[in-house]
Design a protein around this motif. Structure first.
Motif, PDB file in Angstrom:
ATOM      1  N   ILE A 255       0.768  -1.005   0.051  1.00  0.00           N
ATOM      2  CA  ILE A 255      -0.183  -0.039   0.003  1.00  0.00           C
ATOM      3  C   ILE A 255       0.817   1.040  -0.158  1.00  0.00           C
ATOM      4  O   ILE A 255       1.866   1.275   0.821  1.00  0.00           O
ATOM      5  N   GLU A 259      -1.973   5.969   0.721  1.00  0.00           N
ATOM      6  CA  GLU A 259      -3.017   5.461   1.227  1.00  0.00           C
ATOM      7  C   GLU A 259      -2.852   4.930   2.644  1.00  0.00           C
ATOM      8  O   GLU A 259      -3.503   3.904   3.006  1.00  0.00           O
ATOM      9  N   TYR A 261      -2.853   4.700   6.644  1.00  0.00           N
ATOM     10  CA  TYR A 261      -4.204   4.554   7.661  1.00  0.00           C
ATOM     11  C   TYR A 261      -3.996   5.632   8.907  1.00  0.00           C
ATOM     12  O   TYR A 261      -4.692   5.515   9.592  1.00  0.00           O
ATOM     13  N   GLU A 264      -6.428   8.620   9.877  1.00  0.00           N
ATOM     14  CA  GLU A 264      -7.946   7.953  10.462  1.00  0.00           C
ATOM     15  C   GLU A 264      -7.986   7.206  11.538  1.00  0.00           C
ATOM     16  O   GLU A 264      -8.765   7.097  12.346  1.00  0.00           O
ATOM     17  N   VAL A 310      -7.205  -5.163   2.992  1.00  0.00           N
ATOM     18  CA  VAL A 310      -7.033  -3.764   3.668  1.00  0.00           C
ATOM     19  C   VAL A 310      -7.185  -3.921   5.075  1.00  0.00           C
ATOM     20  O   VAL A 310      -6.454  -3.096   5.882  1.00  0.00           O
ATOM     21  N   MET A 314      -4.916  -2.614   8.264  1.00  0.00           N
ATOM     22  CA  MET A 314      -5.319  -1.837   9.202  1.00  0.00           C
ATOM     23  C   MET A 314      -4.940  -2.512  10.730  1.00  0.00           C
ATOM     24  O   MET A 314      -4.457  -1.706  11.622  1.00  0.00           O
ATOM     25  N   LEU A 339     -14.831   3.442   7.720  1.00  0.00           N
ATOM     26  CA  LEU A 339     -13.321   3.675   7.464  1.00  0.00           C
ATOM     27  C   LEU A 339     -12.922   2.387   6.532  1.00  0.00           C
ATOM     28  O   LEU A 339     -12.444   2.722   5.321  1.00  0.00           O
ATOM     29  N   LEU A 340     -13.146   1.190   6.891  1.00  0.00           N
ATOM     30  CA  LEU A 340     -12.845  -0.053   5.981  1.00  0.00           C
ATOM     31  C   LEU A 340     -13.451   0.117   4.555  1.00  0.00           C
ATOM     32  O   LEU A 340     -12.972  -0.106   3.538  1.00  0.00           O
ATOM     33  N   LYS A 343     -11.471   2.925   2.746  1.00  0.00           N
ATOM     34  CA  LYS A 343     -10.354   2.419   2.083  1.00  0.00           C
ATOM     35  C   LYS A 343     -10.355   1.316   1.136  1.00  0.00           C
ATOM     36  O   LYS A 343      -9.440   1.289   0.355  1.00  0.00           O
ATOM     37  N   THR A 344     -11.306   0.625   1.102  1.00  0.00           N
ATOM     38  CA  THR A 344     -11.615  -0.508   0.163  1.00  0.00           C
ATOM     39  C   THR A 344     -11.840   0.098  -1.084  1.00  0.00           C
ATOM     40  O   THR A 344     -11.297  -0.365  -2.426  1.00  0.00           O
TER      41      THR A 344
END
Length: 344
Positions: A255, A259, A261, A264, A310, A314, A339-340, A343-344
Motif C-alpha cells: 500500500i 493510502e 491509515y 484515520e 485492507v 489496518m 473507514l474500511l 479504504k476498500t
C-alpha cells in the motif's frame, strides 16, 4: 487396558489413511504439484453434499445429474453440463491452506457449499437442455451472448433479482441471474413465493418452475462428460496456484504512502497513556474481521479477499501504533466499518 489398545490401533489406522502431505507445514505443502496430491471426491464430505444436490434435483423431476470433478475453482464450463469444484473442498488440510492463503474458504461450510452447488447445477442444466437458446429464456433473463463485465455496480435494493450468493451476483450477467434463480427455486422447503411476493423477481422464479416442469423426465441434449482442467492435469504447484490467485485479487500488494491509515486510525482509536489498559485496536479489528469482510464486500462490490487485505493492513498498523479502543464498542464498530469501506 484392552480399550486403550483398541483406541491406539484406531488412531494409528486413521493416521495411516491420511496422505503424507496432510502433516506438512504450509511452506512444505506449497511445493507440491496439484496433480500429485492424489485427490478424489468419493469418500469425502463433498461427496455427501453432491449426493444431496442430486436428490434435490431428482425430487423436482429432473433426471439429469451434472457430473462433478475437482479443479482449481468453482465453475461450470461453457458447453459442458457439469460442475468443477475447487480441490481444497476434498480435504480439511487443503481447506486450511486455502484459508491461510486467501483469508476464506469459498463454500467451506455446508450451507455455503450447497448454495454454490445449486447455482452451478443451474448452469449445467442450462447447458444440458440448451435453455438459453429459447426466446422465452432471453425475454426473462436477457441474452447469454452479452459480454461478462469486468466489474458491475449492484443495486442492493433491487427487487428484480433473487438473493442466493453474496454481492448480489445475479445482477452481474443474464446467465448468473438464471443460475441464481434456479438455486433459489430448487432449494428444498424454499418459501420463495412468500419471500419474493410483490417482487419482479417472482416472475423469474415462476418461469424457472414452468421451464423445469417442461424438461422433467426428458433426456438432456448435451451429455458431454468432459472434465475441464481436472486436478490430474494441473501440473502447477500450490505455490504457483496461490501466487496467481493472490495477484488476481490484489492480495499482498504494498500500500502506497498516500493510502496510509495513520490519520484515520488515530481518529478512530487512541494511543494516549490514559487508555493503555483498554482493549487493543488490533484485537477489536480482528474480532470484527469476518463481519467486516462480508459487509464491506457486499456494499462495495469488491472481492472479500481485497477487503481482507485492507483490514489486515489496518490491524498491523494499529498494533505498530499501540492503539486502544477508547469509546463504546458500538460506536467504534460503526466508524470502523465506514473507514474500511472508504479504504476498500
Amino acid at each position: 487396558m484392552a480399550g486403550q489398545r483398541t483406541k491406539t490401533r484406531s488412531r494409528v489406522k486413521v493416521r495411516q489413511s491420511e496422505p503424507i502431505w496432510a502433516y506438512l507445514s504450509d511452506s512444505e505443502l506449497l511445493d507440491w504439484r496439484i496433480c500429485d496430491l492424489g485427490l478424489k471426491i468419493p469418500g469425502t464430505l463433498l461427496a455427501d453434499r453432491i449426493e444431496r444436490l442430486y436428490n434435490e434435483i431428482e425430487q423436482r423431476g429432473i433426471k439429469f445429474r451434472p457430473h462433478c470433478w475437482l479443479s482449481d475453482d468453482w465453475y461450470s464450463p461453457d458447453g459442458v453440463p457439469g460442475i468443477a469444484i475447487p480441490f481444497y473442498m476434498a480435504h480439511p488440510r487443503l481447506a486450511r491452506l486455502e484459508r491461510n492463503q486467501m483469508a476464506e474458504v469459498e463454500g467451506g461450510n455446508k450451507d455455503w457449499c450447497m448454495r454454490i452447488l445449486r447455482h452451478e447445477a443451474g448452469h449445467a442444466i442450462d447447458t444440458a437442455y440448451r435453455l438459453r437458446r429459447r426466446r422465452s429464456w432471453q425475454e426473462t433473463f436477457g441474452k447469454a451472448s452479452q459480454p461478462y463485465p469486468d466489474e458491475y455496480e449492484p443495486k442492493p435494493y433491487s427487487k428484480s433479482f433473487v438473493l442466493n450468493l453474496e454481492s448480489w451476483y445475479a445482477q452481474s450477467h443474464p446467465t448468473e441471474d438464471y443460475a441464481e434463480t434456479f438455486a433459489v427455486w430448487v432449494k428444498p422447503r424454499s418459501r420463495w413465493r412468500t419471500e419474493y411476493e410483490g417482487w419482479p423477481a417472482l416472475r423469474k422464479l415462476e418461469y424457472v418452475e414452468e421451464l423445469m416442469e417442461e424438461i422433467a423426465g426428458k433426456k438432456a441434449a448435451v451429455v458431454s462428460r468432459e472434465r475441464t482442467d481436472s486436478v490430474a492435469t494441473l501440473r502447477k504447484t500450490l505455490r504457483e496456484h496461490y501466487a496467481e490467485r493472490r495477484s488476481h485479487y490484489g492480495i499482498g500488494e504494498e500500500i502506497g504512502a498516500d493510502e496510509g491509515y495513520d490519520e484515520e486510525l488515530l481518529r478512530l482509536f487512541s494511543n494516549a497513556p490514559e487508555y493503555r489498559r483498554r482493549r487493543s485496536a488490533a484485537s477489536f479489528l480482528r474480532q470484527l474481521k469476518p463481519e467486516a469482510r462480508r459487509v464491506v464486500a457486499q456494499w462495495t462490490g469488491q472481492y472479500q479477499y481485497t477487503v481482507n487485505q485492507v483490514i489486515g493492513e489496518m490491524i498491523e498498523r494499529s498494533r505498530e501504533l499501540s492503539l486502544k479502543v477508547h469509546r463504546s464498542e458500538k460506536e467504534t464498530r460503526r466508524d470502523a466499518l465506514v473507514l474500511l469501506t472508504v479504504k476498500t
